[in-house]
Design a protein around this motif. Structure first.
Motif, PDB file in Angstrom:
ATOM      1  N   TYR A  18       0.589  -1.407  -0.026  1.00  0.00           N
ATOM      2  CA  TYR A  18      -0.374  -0.230  -0.195  1.00  0.00           C
ATOM      3  C   TYR A  18       0.814   1.103  -0.117  1.00  0.00           C
ATOM      4  O   TYR A  18       0.482   2.137  -1.232  1.00  0.00           O
ATOM      5  CB  TYR A  18      -1.105  -0.179   0.937  1.00  0.00           C
ATOM      6  CG  TYR A  18      -1.844   1.054   1.750  1.00  0.00           C
ATOM      7  CD1 TYR A  18      -3.045   1.194   0.762  1.00  0.00           C
ATOM      8  CD2 TYR A  18      -1.264   2.345   2.167  1.00  0.00           C
ATOM      9  CE1 TYR A  18      -4.062   2.052   0.614  1.00  0.00           C
ATOM     10  CE2 TYR A  18      -2.447   3.580   1.773  1.00  0.00           C
ATOM     11  CZ  TYR A  18      -3.837   3.566   1.594  1.00  0.00           C
ATOM     12  OH  TYR A  18      -4.470   3.795   2.009  1.00  0.00           O
ATOM     13  N   HIS A  19       1.715   1.120   0.675  1.00  0.00           N
ATOM     14  CA  HIS A  19       2.765   2.740   0.862  1.00  0.00           C
ATOM     15  C   HIS A  19       3.785   3.266  -0.171  1.00  0.00           C
ATOM     16  O   HIS A  19       4.275   3.969  -0.634  1.00  0.00           O
ATOM     17  CB  HIS A  19       3.649   2.075   2.349  1.00  0.00           C
ATOM     18  CG  HIS A  19       3.249   2.290   3.116  1.00  0.00           C
ATOM     19  ND1 HIS A  19       2.417   3.647   4.319  1.00  0.00           N
ATOM     20  CD2 HIS A  19       2.875   1.255   4.302  1.00  0.00           C
ATOM     21  CE1 HIS A  19       2.606   4.067   4.863  1.00  0.00           C
ATOM     22  NE2 HIS A  19       2.050   2.578   5.194  1.00  0.00           N
ATOM     23  N   TYR A  21       2.832   2.038  -3.370  1.00  0.00           N
ATOM     24  CA  TYR A  21       1.565   3.201  -4.035  1.00  0.00           C
ATOM     25  C   TYR A  21       1.749   4.092  -3.823  1.00  0.00           C
ATOM     26  O   TYR A  21       0.581   4.980  -4.614  1.00  0.00           O
ATOM     27  CB  TYR A  21       0.391   1.978  -4.843  1.00  0.00           C
ATOM     28  CG  TYR A  21       0.797   0.779  -5.576  1.00  0.00           C
ATOM     29  CD1 TYR A  21       0.897   1.469  -6.725  1.00  0.00           C
ATOM     30  CD2 TYR A  21       0.788  -0.294  -4.769  1.00  0.00           C
ATOM     31  CE1 TYR A  21       0.977  -0.049  -7.723  1.00  0.00           C
ATOM     32  CE2 TYR A  21       1.182  -1.450  -6.056  1.00  0.00           C
ATOM     33  CZ  TYR A  21       1.302  -1.226  -7.362  1.00  0.00           C
ATOM     34  OH  TYR A  21       2.167  -1.945  -8.612  1.00  0.00           O
ATOM     35  N   TYR A  22       0.576   4.506  -2.442  1.00  0.00           N
ATOM     36  CA  TYR A  22       0.841   5.848  -1.566  1.00  0.00           C
ATOM     37  C   TYR A  22       1.766   6.573  -1.204  1.00  0.00           C
ATOM     38  O   TYR A  22       1.173   7.912  -0.775  1.00  0.00           O
ATOM     39  CB  TYR A  22      -0.689   5.659  -1.090  1.00  0.00           C
ATOM     40  CG  TYR A  22      -2.130   4.645  -1.649  1.00  0.00           C
ATOM     41  CD1 TYR A  22      -2.729   5.426  -2.181  1.00  0.00           C
ATOM     42  CD2 TYR A  22      -2.463   3.615  -1.433  1.00  0.00           C
ATOM     43  CE1 TYR A  22      -3.550   4.715  -3.069  1.00  0.00           C
ATOM     44  CE2 TYR A  22      -3.299   2.845  -2.650  1.00  0.00           C
ATOM     45  CZ  TYR A  22      -3.894   3.632  -3.217  1.00  0.00           C
ATOM     46  OH  TYR A  22      -4.935   3.367  -3.711  1.00  0.00           O
ATOM     47  N   SER A  23       2.905   6.048  -1.102  1.00  0.00           N
ATOM     48  CA  SER A  23       3.368   6.929  -0.536  1.00  0.00           C
ATOM     49  C   SER A  23       4.499   7.048  -1.434  1.00  0.00           C
ATOM     50  O   SER A  23       5.116   7.838  -2.286  1.00  0.00           O
ATOM     51  CB  SER A  23       4.413   6.399   1.903  1.00  0.00           C
ATOM     52  OG  SER A  23       2.494   6.473   2.025  1.00  0.00           O
ATOM     53  N   LYS A  52      -5.357  -0.971   5.361  1.00  0.00           N
ATOM     54  CA  LYS A  52      -4.260  -0.251   4.646  1.00  0.00           C
ATOM     55  C   LYS A  52      -4.419  -2.236   3.437  1.00  0.00           C
ATOM     56  O   LYS A  52      -4.182  -2.420   1.731  1.00  0.00           O
ATOM     57  CB  LYS A  52      -2.590  -0.052   4.235  1.00  0.00           C
ATOM     58  CG  LYS A  52      -3.872   1.168   4.615  1.00  0.00           C
ATOM     59  CD  LYS A  52      -1.784   2.350   5.716  1.00  0.00           C
ATOM     60  CE  LYS A  52      -2.288   3.684   5.297  1.00  0.00           C
ATOM     61  NZ  LYS A  52      -2.576   4.425   6.668  1.00  0.00           N
TER      62      LYS A  52
END
Length: 245
Positions: A18-19, A21-23, A52
């Motif tokens: 998740y991170h 793609y989003y961080s 997440k």
């Protein structure tokens, strides 16, 4: 890019994705306690976040396929090196190629995941025939195992069907966890030998009968130790009753 460090859970790996793609983009995902930092790049410890993880879980199922989600989980359950990075690469490719990723057998990312999945499937197949139960004083059937991969939950469907009306425990001694089942219902929980009830008074008789049967049914002229070791690796012998004659 950054190395993400996680807590050893499947949800932790999904949180790292998740991170990614989003961080900040991940250069890799690594187990926190085994990570060795380098001077070439930074790292970030990621706390597992259920929401997440669910987001990524559902995205894999929708954008790739439920079959690939199962494959990814089996890669996580395997004992291959850098399995978390293999999962990250597989998910990245899957989000681009979709459900057809499972057909890309020549792709090194897909091939690597297939091989890890195969290790898990092979060990599950072996253990279906090698698990040996002993009766405890409370009537529960108990079997210790020490698999290379984390496969105890994958044994549930087979043994729940085989022992529909029996309570049983399959104890992964190496990982300190056990599959507990009764009448088709099952769950996995932390478990140690200290929680184990004594063996029943009949258990020794059962073991002796099985050893006698095994010994008498064997055809000595056809014994082939080399073939036996290939078909049934010695790492499993420790918990096989018939090998303690």
């Amino acid at each position: 890019m950054v190395d993400y460090l996680y807590d050893g859970t499947f949800e932790g790996v999904l949180t790292c994705i998740y991170h990614h793609y989003y961080s900040e983009k991940a250069s890799g995902i690594f187990l926190r306690e085994e990570y060795q930092s380098t001077m070439l790049g930074g790292y970030q410890e990621v706390e597992t976040d259920a929401d997440k993880a669910i987001t990524v879980y559902e995205a894999i199922e929708k954008k790739i396929s439920s079959g690939d989600l199962k494959r990814i989980y089996k890669v996580f359950a395997s004992d291959v090196k850098e399995k978390e990075c293999k999962i990250l690469n597989y998910v990245r490719l899957g989000f681009v190629r979709g459900a057809c990723i499972s057909l890309l057998h020549g792709d090194p990312i897909v091939f690597s995941a297939q091989e890890a999945e195969k290790r898990v499937n092979n060990e599950v197949h072996k253990l279906k025939g090698l698990v040996r139960f002993s009766e405890l004083e409370n009537g529960v059937l108990y079997s210790p195992i020490e698999p290379q991969c984390d496969v105890v939950e994958f044994l549930a469907p087979h043994f729940c069907d085989r022992f529909k009306n029996e309570a049983f425990l399959i104890h992964d001694v190496r990982r300190g966890k056990a599959l507990a089942a009764y009448q088709g219902e099952w769950y996995v929980r932390g478990f140690t030998r200290r929680e184990l009830a004594p063996f029943s008074k009949k258990e020794k008789d059962y073991q002796n009968m099985w050893k006698t049967y095994f010994k008498n049914m064997a055809i000595r002229e056809r014994l082939n130790p080399r073939c036996q070791k290939n078909r049934m690796p010695m790492r499993y012998w420790k918990h096989l009753t018939e090998f303690h004659l």
